[in-house]
Design a protein around this motif. Structure first.
Motif, PDB file in Angstrom:
ATOM      1  N   ASN A  54      90.215 142.583  -8.571  1.00 27.79           N
ATOM      2  CA  ASN A  54      91.337 141.645  -8.456  1.00 27.79           C
ATOM      3  C   ASN A  54      91.940 141.351  -9.818  1.00 27.79           C
ATOM      4  O   ASN A  54      93.164 141.251  -9.971  1.00 27.79           O
ATOM      5  N   ALA A  55      91.070 141.188 -10.819  1.00 28.76           N
ATOM      6  CA  ALA A  55      91.559 140.954 -12.177  1.00 28.76           C
ATOM      7  C   ALA A  55      92.373 142.156 -12.654  1.00 28.76           C
ATOM      8  O   ALA A  55      93.464 142.011 -13.203  1.00 28.76           O
ATOM      9  N   ALA A  56      91.848 143.350 -12.434  1.00 30.17           N
ATOM     10  CA  ALA A  56      92.535 144.551 -12.896  1.00 30.17           C
ATOM     11  C   ALA A  56      93.879 144.736 -12.206  1.00 30.17           C
ATOM     12  O   ALA A  56      94.878 145.079 -12.844  1.00 30.17           O
ATOM     13  N   VAL A  57      93.928 144.500 -10.904  1.00 29.67           N
ATOM     14  CA  VAL A  57      95.182 144.718 -10.180  1.00 29.67           C
ATOM     15  C   VAL A  57      96.218 143.660 -10.547  1.00 29.67           C
ATOM     16  O   VAL A  57      97.427 143.930 -10.559  1.00 29.67           O
ATOM     17  N   LEU A  58      95.763 142.445 -10.884  1.00 27.88           N
ATOM     18  CA  LEU A  58      96.700 141.426 -11.365  1.00 27.88           C
ATOM     19  C   LEU A  58      97.342 141.884 -12.667  1.00 27.88           C
ATOM     20  O   LEU A  58      98.555 141.786 -12.839  1.00 27.88           O
ATOM     21  N   GLY A  59      96.519 142.385 -13.587  1.00 29.72           N
ATOM     22  CA  GLY A  59      97.062 142.889 -14.843  1.00 29.72           C
ATOM     23  C   GLY A  59      98.054 144.012 -14.631  1.00 29.72           C
ATOM     24  O   GLY A  59      99.111 144.059 -15.271  1.00 29.72           O
ATOM     25  N   LEU A  60      97.749 144.935 -13.710  1.00 31.68           N
ATOM     26  CA  LEU A  60      98.655 146.045 -13.427  1.00 31.68           C
ATOM     27  C   LEU A  60      99.971 145.546 -12.841  1.00 31.68           C
ATOM     28  O   LEU A  60     101.051 146.001 -13.223  1.00 31.68           O
ATOM     29  N   ALA A  61      99.883 144.619 -11.902  1.00 28.39           N
ATOM     30  CA  ALA A  61     101.098 144.122 -11.250  1.00 28.39           C
ATOM     31  C   ALA A  61     101.993 143.383 -12.234  1.00 28.39           C
ATOM     32  O   ALA A  61     103.214 143.525 -12.203  1.00 28.39           O
ATOM     33  N   LEU A  62     101.399 142.596 -13.122  1.00 22.85           N
ATOM     34  CA  LEU A  62     102.205 141.849 -14.080  1.00 22.85           C
ATOM     35  C   LEU A  62     102.848 142.760 -15.103  1.00 22.85           C
ATOM     36  O   LEU A  62     103.921 142.458 -15.632  1.00 22.85           O
ATOM     37  N   ARG A  63     102.240 143.908 -15.398  1.00 22.54           N
ATOM     38  CA  ARG A  63     102.839 144.847 -16.333  1.00 22.54           C
ATOM     39  C   ARG A  63     104.146 145.416 -15.790  1.00 22.54           C
ATOM     40  O   ARG A  63     105.084 145.661 -16.539  1.00 22.54           O
ATOM     41  N   GLY A  64     104.190 145.665 -14.469  1.00 20.77           N
ATOM     42  CA  GLY A  64     105.347 146.362 -13.932  1.00 20.77           C
ATOM     43  C   GLY A  64     106.326 145.517 -13.164  1.00 20.77           C
ATOM     44  O   GLY A  64     107.315 146.022 -12.647  1.00 20.77           O
ATOM     45  N   LEU A  65     106.078 144.211 -13.044  1.00 17.69           N
ATOM     46  CA  LEU A  65     106.942 143.378 -12.215  1.00 17.69           C
ATOM     47  C   LEU A  65     108.255 143.071 -12.909  1.00 17.69           C
ATOM     48  O   LEU A  65     108.272 142.611 -14.049  1.00 17.69           O
ATOM     49  N   PRO A  66     109.399 143.332 -12.276  1.00 17.35           N
ATOM     50  CA  PRO A  66     110.685 143.000 -12.907  1.00 17.35           C
ATOM     51  C   PRO A  66     110.883 141.507 -13.035  1.00 17.35           C
ATOM     52  O   PRO A  66     110.282 140.725 -12.316  1.00 17.35           O
ATOM     53  N   ARG A  67     111.696 141.133 -13.987  1.00 15.76           N
ATOM     54  CA  ARG A  67     111.917 139.724 -14.253  1.00 15.76           C
ATOM     55  C   ARG A  67     113.128 139.205 -13.477  1.00 15.76           C
ATOM     56  O   ARG A  67     113.868 139.945 -12.855  1.00 15.76           O
ATOM     57  N   THR A  68     113.341 137.902 -13.551  1.00 20.59           N
ATOM     58  CA  THR A  68     114.471 137.270 -12.885  1.00 20.59           C
ATOM     59  C   THR A  68     115.785 137.801 -13.441  1.00 20.59           C
ATOM     60  O   THR A  68     115.964 137.906 -14.640  1.00 20.59           O
ATOM     61  N   GLU A  69     116.714 138.126 -12.567  1.00 17.00           N
ATOM     62  CA  GLU A  69     118.020 138.614 -12.992  1.00 17.00           C
ATOM     63  C   GLU A  69     119.085 137.549 -12.757  1.00 17.00           C
ATOM     64  O   GLU A  69     118.956 136.710 -11.869  1.00 17.00           O
ATOM     65  N   PRO A  70     120.187 137.561 -13.540  1.00 20.60           N
ATOM     66  CA  PRO A  70     121.254 136.584 -13.355  1.00 20.60           C
ATOM     67  C   PRO A  70     121.810 136.652 -11.947  1.00 20.60           C
ATOM     68  O   PRO A  70     121.981 137.735 -11.387  1.00 20.60           O
TER      69      PRO A  70
ATOM     70  N   GLY B   2      80.465 151.416 -10.066  1.00 17.93           N
ATOM     71  CA  GLY B   2      80.567 151.145  -8.643  1.00 17.93           C
ATOM     72  C   GLY B   2      81.981 151.502  -8.201  1.00 17.93           C
ATOM     73  O   GLY B   2      82.758 152.091  -8.965  1.00 17.93           O
ATOM     74  N   LEU B   3      82.333 151.153  -6.971  1.00 18.66           N
ATOM     75  CA  LEU B   3      83.660 151.472  -6.445  1.00 18.66           C
ATOM     76  C   LEU B   3      84.217 150.257  -5.709  1.00 18.66           C
ATOM     77  O   LEU B   3      83.576 149.699  -4.815  1.00 18.66           O
ATOM     78  N   GLY B   4      85.407 149.835  -6.113  1.00 18.84           N
ATOM     79  CA  GLY B   4      86.059 148.715  -5.442  1.00 18.84           C
ATOM     80  C   GLY B   4      87.561 148.911  -5.452  1.00 18.84           C
ATOM     81  O   GLY B   4      88.079 149.844  -6.070  1.00 18.84           O
ATOM     82  N   ALA B   5      88.263 148.025  -4.774  1.00 20.64           N
ATOM     83  CA  ALA B   5      89.716 148.122  -4.687  1.00 20.64           C
ATOM     84  C   ALA B   5      90.341 146.768  -4.971  1.00 20.64           C
ATOM     85  O   ALA B   5      89.788 145.721  -4.606  1.00 20.64           O
ATOM     86  N   GLY B   6      91.482 146.801  -5.639  1.00 18.51           N
ATOM     87  CA  GLY B   6      92.342 145.634  -5.776  1.00 18.51           C
ATOM     88  C   GLY B   6      93.589 145.903  -4.967  1.00 18.51           C
ATOM     89  O   GLY B   6      94.146 147.003  -5.013  1.00 18.51           O
ATOM     90  N   LEU B   7      94.036 144.931  -4.188  1.00 20.10           N
ATOM     91  CA  LEU B   7      95.145 145.135  -3.258  1.00 20.10           C
ATOM     92  C   LEU B   7      96.296 144.182  -3.557  1.00 20.10           C
ATOM     93  O   LEU B   7      96.088 142.978  -3.717  1.00 20.10           O
TER      94      LEU B   7
END
Length: 430
Positions: free
Chosen positions: A185-201, A288-293
Protein backbone atom coordinates in the motif's frame (compact mmCIF):
# COMPACT_ATOMS: atom_id res chain seq x y z
CA UNK A 1 -2.65 26.74 9.39
CA UNK A 2 -1.72 23.39 7.86
CA UNK A 3 -5.16 22.03 8.72
CA UNK A 4 -6.69 24.36 6.18
CA UNK A 5 -8.11 22.72 3.10
CA UNK A 6 -7.23 25.77 1.02
CA UNK A 7 -3.69 25.96 2.38
CA UNK A 8 -3.24 22.35 1.27
CA UNK A 9 -4.46 23.30 -2.22
CA UNK A 10 -1.90 26.08 -2.47
CA UNK A 11 0.92 24.02 -0.97
CA UNK A 12 0.24 21.19 -3.42
CA UNK A 13 0.42 23.55 -6.40
CA UNK A 14 3.67 25.03 -5.09
CA UNK A 15 5.11 21.53 -4.90
CA UNK A 16 3.95 20.73 -8.43
CA UNK A 17 5.51 23.93 -9.79
CA UNK A 18 8.97 22.89 -8.62
CA UNK A 19 11.89 25.29 -8.84
CA UNK A 20 10.20 27.41 -11.54
CA UNK A 21 7.62 28.56 -9.04
CA UNK A 22 4.10 29.83 -9.57
CA UNK A 23 2.54 33.29 -9.26
CA UNK A 24 -0.25 34.24 -6.85
CA UNK A 25 -2.52 34.97 -9.81
CA UNK A 26 -1.98 31.46 -11.17
CA UNK A 27 -2.65 30.02 -7.72
CA UNK A 28 -5.93 31.91 -7.58
CA UNK A 29 -6.91 30.73 -11.06
CA UNK A 30 -6.13 27.09 -10.35
CA UNK A 31 -7.75 26.90 -6.92
CA UNK A 32 -10.75 29.18 -7.48
CA UNK A 33 -9.74 31.17 -4.38
CA UNK A 34 -9.79 34.95 -4.38
CA UNK A 35 -6.43 36.75 -4.86
CA UNK A 36 -6.82 38.15 -1.35
CA UNK A 37 -7.25 34.67 0.11
CA UNK A 38 -4.23 33.38 -1.81
CA UNK A 39 -2.15 36.29 -0.50
CA UNK A 40 -3.10 35.44 3.09
CA UNK A 41 -2.30 31.76 2.64
CA UNK A 42 1.02 32.33 0.89
CA UNK A 43 1.93 34.92 3.50
CA UNK A 44 1.43 32.33 6.25
CA UNK A 45 3.38 29.73 4.28
CA UNK A 46 6.27 32.18 3.90
CA UNK A 47 6.21 32.98 7.61
CA UNK A 48 6.26 29.25 8.31
CA UNK A 49 9.30 28.83 6.04
CA UNK A 50 7.52 26.56 3.56
CA UNK A 51 7.39 29.02 0.67
CA UNK A 52 9.73 31.72 -0.60
CA UNK A 53 9.98 34.20 -3.46
CA UNK A 54 11.57 32.83 -6.64
CA UNK A 55 12.03 35.98 -8.72
CA UNK A 56 9.78 37.64 -11.27
CA UNK A 57 8.44 36.48 -14.61
CA UNK A 58 9.17 38.66 -17.69
CA UNK A 59 6.46 41.23 -18.29
CA UNK A 60 3.86 40.53 -20.98
CA UNK A 61 2.54 44.05 -20.92
CA UNK A 62 1.74 44.53 -17.26
CA UNK A 63 3.68 44.48 -14.04
CA UNK A 64 6.11 41.50 -13.85
CA UNK A 65 4.63 38.80 -11.66
CA UNK A 66 6.43 37.66 -8.54
CA UNK A 67 6.54 33.87 -8.35
CA UNK A 68 6.72 31.68 -5.26
CA UNK A 69 8.19 28.24 -4.80
CA UNK A 70 8.11 25.52 -2.18
CA UNK A 71 11.04 25.26 0.23
CA UNK A 72 11.62 21.47 0.26
CA UNK A 73 13.98 21.59 3.22
CA UNK A 74 11.38 23.27 5.45
CA UNK A 75 10.22 19.89 6.77
CA UNK A 76 10.98 16.21 6.39
CA UNK A 77 9.46 12.78 6.93
CA UNK A 78 11.03 9.40 7.58
CA UNK A 79 9.98 6.27 5.69
CA UNK A 80 10.71 2.79 7.09
CA UNK A 81 10.49 -0.51 5.23
CA UNK A 82 10.48 -3.57 7.46
CA UNK A 83 11.20 -6.38 5.02
CA UNK A 84 11.63 -10.01 6.00
CA UNK A 85 15.41 -9.82 5.85
CA UNK A 86 16.25 -6.12 5.74
CA UNK A 87 15.33 -2.79 7.30
CA UNK A 88 15.52 0.35 5.14
CA UNK A 89 15.05 3.91 6.39
CA UNK A 90 14.94 7.08 4.29
CA UNK A 91 14.74 10.77 5.14
CA UNK A 92 12.56 12.59 2.59
CA UNK A 93 12.00 16.33 2.11
CA UNK A 94 8.72 18.05 1.17
CA UNK A 95 9.39 17.52 -2.54
CA UNK A 96 9.68 13.77 -1.99
CA UNK A 97 13.45 13.72 -2.54
CA UNK A 98 15.48 11.23 -0.51
CA UNK A 99 18.17 13.22 1.29
CA UNK A 100 19.58 10.38 3.42
CA UNK A 101 19.13 6.63 3.71
CA UNK A 102 20.22 3.72 5.89
CA UNK A 103 19.80 -0.05 5.73
CA UNK A 104 20.71 -3.06 7.82
CA UNK A 105 19.97 -6.75 8.04
CA UNK A 106 16.76 -7.68 9.86
CA UNK A 107 15.12 -10.98 10.76
CA UNK A 108 11.45 -10.08 10.77
CA UNK A 109 10.62 -13.55 12.06
CA UNK A 110 12.97 -13.17 15.00
CA UNK A 111 12.36 -11.50 18.38
CA UNK A 112 9.92 -8.63 17.91
CA UNK A 113 11.45 -6.34 20.57
CA UNK A 114 14.81 -6.56 18.79
CA UNK A 115 13.21 -5.56 15.48
CA UNK A 116 11.41 -2.60 17.05
CA UNK A 117 14.61 -1.42 18.72
CA UNK A 118 16.48 -1.72 15.42
CA UNK A 119 13.80 0.31 13.61
CA UNK A 120 13.84 3.04 16.26
CA UNK A 121 17.63 3.11 16.16
CA UNK A 122 17.74 3.63 12.39
CA UNK A 123 15.24 6.50 12.65
CA UNK A 124 17.29 8.16 15.38
CA UNK A 125 20.41 7.82 13.24
CA UNK A 126 18.66 9.57 10.35
CA UNK A 127 17.40 12.33 12.60
CA UNK A 128 20.96 12.88 13.80
CA UNK A 129 21.67 14.19 10.27
CA UNK A 130 20.03 17.36 11.54
CA UNK A 131 16.60 18.02 9.97
CA UNK A 132 15.03 20.83 11.99
CA UNK A 133 11.43 19.79 11.48
CA UNK A 134 10.27 16.17 11.18
CA UNK A 135 6.56 15.67 10.56
CA UNK A 136 6.51 11.98 11.38
CA UNK A 137 7.51 8.44 10.47
CA UNK A 138 5.73 6.19 7.98
CA UNK A 139 6.23 2.43 8.27
CA UNK A 140 5.57 -0.20 5.60
CA UNK A 141 5.75 -3.91 6.41
CA UNK A 142 4.27 -7.19 5.16
CA UNK A 143 0.66 -7.86 6.03
CA UNK A 144 -1.84 -8.69 7.08
CA UNK A 145 -2.21 -5.67 9.34
CA UNK A 146 -4.81 -3.11 10.38
CA UNK A 147 -3.64 0.31 9.22
CA UNK A 148 -6.38 1.99 11.28
CA UNK A 149 -5.15 0.71 14.64
CA UNK A 150 -1.49 0.39 13.63
CA UNK A 151 -1.36 -3.27 14.66
CA UNK A 152 0.04 -6.13 12.54
CA UNK A 153 -1.78 -9.45 12.21
CA UNK A 154 -0.25 -12.89 11.73
CA UNK A 155 2.43 -11.88 9.25
CA UNK A 156 3.34 -14.82 7.02
CA UNK A 157 6.60 -16.26 8.29
CA UNK A 158 6.60 -13.90 11.27
CA UNK A 159 3.53 -14.71 13.41
CA UNK A 160 5.07 -13.11 16.51
CA UNK A 161 3.94 -9.69 15.25
CA UNK A 162 0.24 -10.51 15.69
CA UNK A 163 -1.35 -7.98 18.04
CA UNK A 164 1.84 -5.96 18.63
CA UNK A 165 0.96 -2.22 18.89
CA UNK A 166 3.84 -1.32 16.58
CA UNK A 167 2.63 2.14 15.63
CA UNK A 168 2.05 3.28 19.19
CA UNK A 169 5.27 1.78 20.50
CA UNK A 170 7.41 3.48 17.85
CA UNK A 171 5.60 6.78 18.43
CA UNK A 172 6.33 6.56 22.16
CA UNK A 173 10.00 5.76 21.59
CA UNK A 174 10.59 8.40 18.94
CA UNK A 175 8.35 11.21 20.16
CA UNK A 176 6.92 11.91 16.67
CA UNK A 177 3.70 10.83 14.91
CA UNK A 178 3.86 7.38 13.29
CA UNK A 179 1.76 5.86 10.50
CA UNK A 180 1.70 2.12 9.73
CA UNK A 181 0.52 0.49 6.52
CA UNK A 182 1.15 -2.58 4.41
CA UNK A 183 4.35 -2.41 2.36
CA UNK A 184 2.52 -2.70 -0.97
CA UNK A 185 0.00 0.00 0.00
CA UNK A 186 2.86 2.36 0.81
CA UNK A 187 4.57 1.58 -2.49
CA UNK A 188 1.44 2.01 -4.59
CA UNK A 189 0.68 5.34 -2.89
CA UNK A 190 4.13 6.58 -3.84
CA UNK A 191 3.63 5.40 -7.43
CA UNK A 192 0.21 7.02 -7.74
CA UNK A 193 1.39 10.35 -6.37
CA UNK A 194 4.30 10.40 -8.82
CA UNK A 195 2.02 10.21 -11.84
CA UNK A 196 -1.15 11.99 -10.75
CA UNK A 197 -1.92 15.17 -12.74
CA UNK A 198 -2.45 18.36 -10.85
CA UNK A 199 -5.41 20.73 -10.73
CA UNK A 200 -5.95 22.60 -13.98
CA UNK A 201 -7.48 26.09 -14.42
CA UNK A 202 -11.22 26.07 -14.83
CA UNK A 203 -11.71 22.56 -13.43
CA UNK A 204 -14.00 23.81 -10.69
CA UNK A 205 -16.37 21.88 -8.53
CA UNK A 206 -19.97 22.38 -9.65
CA UNK A 207 -21.18 22.34 -6.07
CA UNK A 208 -18.57 24.83 -4.91
CA UNK A 209 -16.99 26.89 -7.72
CA UNK A 210 -14.75 28.64 -5.23
CA UNK A 211 -13.63 25.43 -3.49
CA UNK A 212 -14.21 27.21 -0.18
CA UNK A 213 -14.32 25.56 3.20
CA UNK A 214 -16.53 26.98 5.91
CA UNK A 215 -14.56 28.64 8.69
CA UNK A 216 -15.57 29.51 12.24
CA UNK A 217 -17.00 32.87 11.20
CA UNK A 218 -18.96 31.55 8.24
CA UNK A 219 -16.32 32.58 5.72
CA UNK A 220 -13.59 30.43 4.29
CA UNK A 221 -11.09 28.68 6.48
CA UNK A 222 -8.37 30.82 4.92
CA UNK A 223 -9.78 33.78 6.83
CA UNK A 224 -11.30 35.70 3.90
CA UNK A 225 -14.64 36.97 5.29
CA UNK A 226 -15.62 38.32 1.88
CA UNK A 227 -15.78 34.86 0.43
CA UNK A 228 -19.17 33.13 0.45
CA UNK A 229 -19.58 30.37 2.97
CA UNK A 230 -19.48 26.80 1.72
CA UNK A 231 -20.39 23.49 3.33
CA UNK A 232 -17.71 22.06 5.57
CA UNK A 233 -15.46 19.71 3.66
CA UNK A 234 -15.04 16.19 5.07
CA UNK A 235 -11.55 16.16 3.59
CA UNK A 236 -10.27 19.04 5.73
CA UNK A 237 -6.83 18.16 6.90
CA UNK A 238 -5.17 17.26 10.15
CA UNK A 239 -1.45 17.89 10.13
CA UNK A 240 0.59 14.88 11.21
CA UNK A 241 2.84 17.40 12.95
CA UNK A 242 0.16 18.00 15.58
CA UNK A 243 0.58 15.37 18.31
CA UNK A 244 -2.51 16.46 20.19
CA UNK A 245 -4.86 16.12 17.26
CA UNK A 246 -3.15 12.91 16.18
CA UNK A 247 -3.61 11.30 19.54
CA UNK A 248 -7.26 12.29 19.55
CA UNK A 249 -7.79 10.76 16.14
CA UNK A 250 -6.01 7.57 17.10
CA UNK A 251 -8.09 7.12 20.21
CA UNK A 252 -11.34 7.41 18.27
CA UNK A 253 -10.28 4.48 16.10
CA UNK A 254 -13.43 4.69 14.01
CA UNK A 255 -13.41 1.78 11.56
CA UNK A 256 -15.79 3.45 9.13
CA UNK A 257 -15.42 2.45 5.50
CA UNK A 258 -13.91 5.80 4.39
CA UNK A 259 -10.88 4.88 6.47
CA UNK A 260 -10.16 2.00 4.11
CA UNK A 261 -9.45 4.36 1.23
CA UNK A 262 -6.69 6.82 0.53
CA UNK A 263 -7.76 9.63 -1.75
CA UNK A 264 -5.21 10.56 -4.40
CA UNK A 265 -7.22 13.43 -5.84
CA UNK A 266 -6.41 17.05 -5.29
CA UNK A 267 -8.70 18.37 -2.53
CA UNK A 268 -10.26 20.72 -5.07
CA UNK A 269 -12.03 17.76 -6.62
CA UNK A 270 -13.97 14.76 -5.46
CA UNK A 271 -12.14 12.53 -7.96
CA UNK A 272 -8.87 12.54 -9.88
CA UNK A 273 -8.64 14.35 -13.19
CA UNK A 274 -9.78 12.32 -16.19
CA UNK A 275 -6.23 11.87 -17.41
CA UNK A 276 -5.19 10.02 -14.25
CA UNK A 277 -5.01 6.23 -14.42
CA UNK A 278 -8.24 5.19 -12.74
CA UNK A 279 -7.21 1.68 -11.74
CA UNK A 280 -3.92 -0.17 -11.62
CA UNK A 281 -2.19 -2.92 -9.69
CA UNK A 282 1.35 -2.93 -8.36
CA UNK A 283 2.77 -6.42 -7.85
CA UNK A 284 5.77 -6.51 -5.51
CA UNK A 285 7.88 -9.68 -5.64
CA UNK A 286 10.80 -9.66 -3.26
CA UNK A 287 11.15 -11.89 -0.21
CA UNK A 288 7.39 -12.31 -0.48
CA UNK A 289 4.62 -11.38 -2.93
CA UNK A 290 1.90 -8.80 -2.44
CA UNK A 291 -0.17 -6.29 -4.38
CA UNK A 292 -1.06 -2.64 -4.00
CA UNK A 293 -4.34 -1.66 -5.67
CA UNK A 294 -5.58 1.68 -6.93
CA UNK A 295 -9.26 1.41 -7.86
CA UNK A 296 -11.10 4.43 -9.21
CA UNK A 297 -8.28 6.73 -8.17
CA UNK A 298 -7.94 5.63 -4.54
CA UNK A 299 -5.70 3.14 -2.76
CA UNK A 300 -7.97 0.22 -1.95
CA UNK A 301 -7.46 -1.53 1.39
CA UNK A 302 -10.79 -3.28 1.79
CA UNK A 303 -13.47 -2.99 4.45
CA UNK A 304 -11.35 -5.14 6.83
CA UNK A 305 -8.04 -3.67 5.61
CA UNK A 306 -7.03 -7.04 4.13
CA UNK A 307 -6.98 -6.25 0.41
CA UNK A 308 -3.77 -6.91 -1.49
CA UNK A 309 -2.86 -10.34 -0.08
CA UNK A 310 -2.22 -11.29 -3.69
CA UNK A 311 0.48 -13.86 -2.99
CA UNK A 312 -1.86 -16.18 -1.13
CA UNK A 313 -4.38 -16.92 -3.83
CA UNK A 314 -4.30 -20.66 -4.52
CA UNK A 315 -3.63 -21.61 -8.14
CA UNK A 316 -2.53 -25.25 -7.63
CA UNK A 317 -4.68 -27.32 -5.29
CA UNK A 318 -2.06 -30.02 -4.76
CA UNK A 319 0.87 -27.59 -4.79
CA UNK A 320 3.63 -27.13 -2.22
CA UNK A 321 2.82 -25.96 1.29
CA UNK A 322 3.05 -22.19 1.72
CA UNK A 323 4.20 -20.61 5.01
CA UNK A 324 0.64 -19.28 5.34
CA UNK A 325 -0.58 -22.90 5.73
CA UNK A 326 -2.32 -23.30 2.37
CA UNK A 327 -1.08 -25.27 -0.63
CA UNK A 328 -0.25 -23.96 -4.07
CA UNK A 329 -0.17 -20.25 -3.30
CA UNK A 330 1.28 -18.00 -6.00
CA UNK A 331 3.94 -16.72 -3.59
CA UNK A 332 5.20 -20.23 -2.78
CA UNK A 333 5.22 -21.27 -6.45
CA UNK A 334 6.96 -18.07 -7.59
CA UNK A 335 9.67 -18.17 -4.96
CA UNK A 336 10.27 -21.91 -5.51
CA UNK A 337 10.79 -21.27 -9.23
CA UNK A 338 13.15 -18.39 -8.48
CA UNK A 339 15.14 -20.60 -6.08
CA UNK A 340 15.60 -23.07 -8.95
CA UNK A 341 16.74 -20.25 -11.23
CA UNK A 342 13.64 -20.66 -13.42
CA UNK A 343 12.68 -17.01 -13.81
CA UNK A 344 10.55 -17.72 -16.87
CA UNK A 345 8.43 -20.15 -14.84
CA UNK A 346 8.18 -17.63 -11.99
CA UNK A 347 6.97 -15.01 -14.50
CA UNK A 348 4.37 -17.45 -15.85
CA UNK A 349 3.02 -18.11 -12.36
CA UNK A 350 2.99 -14.40 -11.53
CA UNK A 351 1.22 -13.74 -14.84
CA UNK A 352 -1.47 -16.29 -13.96
CA UNK A 353 -2.32 -14.37 -10.81
CA UNK A 354 -2.09 -11.04 -12.62
CA UNK A 355 -4.49 -12.28 -15.31
CA UNK A 356 -6.99 -13.29 -12.62
CA UNK A 357 -6.66 -9.83 -11.09
CA UNK A 358 -7.18 -8.08 -14.43
CA UNK A 359 -10.31 -10.10 -15.21
CA UNK A 360 -11.71 -9.59 -11.72
CA UNK A 361 -11.05 -5.86 -11.31
CA UNK A 362 -10.63 -4.65 -14.91
CA UNK A 363 -7.47 -2.73 -14.05
CA UNK A 364 -5.79 -0.74 -16.82
CA UNK A 365 -2.16 -1.27 -15.80
CA UNK A 366 -0.08 -3.92 -14.07
CA UNK A 367 3.18 -2.54 -12.67
CA UNK A 368 5.91 -4.84 -11.41
CA UNK A 369 8.53 -4.19 -8.74
CA UNK A 370 10.58 -5.73 -5.95
CA UNK A 371 14.13 -7.03 -5.86
CA UNK A 372 13.26 -10.42 -7.38
CA UNK A 373 11.54 -8.81 -10.35
CA UNK A 374 14.46 -6.42 -10.87
CA UNK A 375 16.86 -9.38 -10.99
CA UNK A 376 15.21 -10.47 -14.26
CA UNK A 377 13.09 -7.47 -15.22
CA UNK A 378 12.69 -8.17 -18.95
CA UNK A 379 11.75 -11.80 -18.31
CA UNK A 380 9.06 -10.85 -15.80
CA UNK A 381 7.54 -8.03 -17.87
CA UNK A 382 7.42 -10.14 -21.02
CA UNK A 383 6.19 -13.28 -19.23
CA UNK A 384 3.43 -11.55 -17.27
CA UNK A 385 2.27 -9.69 -20.37
CA UNK A 386 2.09 -12.88 -22.42
CA UNK A 387 -0.02 -14.69 -19.84
CA UNK A 388 -2.42 -11.75 -19.44
CA UNK A 389 -2.73 -11.70 -23.23
CA UNK A 390 -4.60 -8.39 -23.43
CA UNK A 391 -3.04 -5.59 -25.45
CA UNK A 392 -5.31 -3.10 -23.69
CA UNK A 393 -3.58 -3.82 -20.36
CA UNK A 394 -0.22 -2.10 -19.95
CA UNK A 395 2.40 -4.26 -18.21
CA UNK A 396 5.62 -2.52 -17.21
CA UNK A 397 8.20 -2.03 -14.50
CA UNK A 398 7.09 0.42 -11.85
CA UNK A 399 8.82 3.78 -12.21
CA UNK A 400 9.68 4.14 -8.56
CA UNK A 401 12.65 5.44 -6.64
CA UNK A 402 15.51 3.36 -5.29
CA UNK A 403 13.48 2.53 -2.16
CA UNK A 404 9.86 2.17 -3.34
CA UNK A 405 8.34 0.95 -0.07
CA UNK A 406 10.33 3.24 2.24
CA UNK A 407 9.70 6.30 0.02
CA UNK A 408 6.00 5.43 -0.18
CA UNK A 409 5.92 5.07 3.60
CA UNK A 410 7.27 8.61 3.94
CA UNK A 411 4.41 9.76 1.68
CA UNK A 412 1.96 8.32 4.21
CA UNK A 413 3.12 11.21 6.39
CA UNK A 414 3.56 13.89 3.72
CA UNK A 415 0.43 13.29 1.63
CA UNK A 416 -2.04 14.83 4.14
CA UNK A 417 0.00 18.03 4.15
CA UNK A 418 -0.77 18.46 0.45
CA UNK A 419 -4.39 17.31 0.68
CA UNK A 420 -3.67 13.94 -0.87
CA UNK A 421 -5.27 11.71 1.78
CA UNK A 422 -8.69 11.58 3.36
CA UNK A 423 -8.85 12.99 6.86
CA UNK A 424 -10.51 9.78 8.04
CA UNK A 425 -7.16 8.06 7.61
CA UNK A 426 -5.75 10.26 10.36
CA UNK A 427 -7.03 7.53 12.70
CA UNK A 428 -3.79 5.76 11.79
CA UNK A 429 -1.54 8.32 13.45
CA UNK A 430 -0.18 8.01 16.95
Amino acid sequence: MLRSHNAALVLDLLRAAGGDGISRLELAERTGLTPQAVSKITGRLREDGMATEAGRRPSTGGKPRMVLRLVPSAAHAVGLHLDRDELTAVLVDLAGTVVASRSRALDLGGPVPHAISAAAGEVRALLAVGPERVLGVGVGMPGPLDHRTGVPGRVTGAPGWAGVPLRDELAERLGVPVVLDKDTNAAVLGLALRGLPRTEPGAESAADPGHGVAGPAGGRADGDPASPAAPACPGSLTSPASPASSASSASSGSPGSPGSLTSLASPAHSAPAAAAPGSFAYLHLGTGLGAGLVIGGVVHRGARTGAGEFGHQVVQLDGPVCPCGNRGCIEALCLAAVARGEFGEAARVLGTGAANLVRLLDVEQVLLGGRTVLAAAETFVRGVGEVIGDDAVHVALAESGAYPVAEGAAQLVLAPLFGRMEATDSANRA
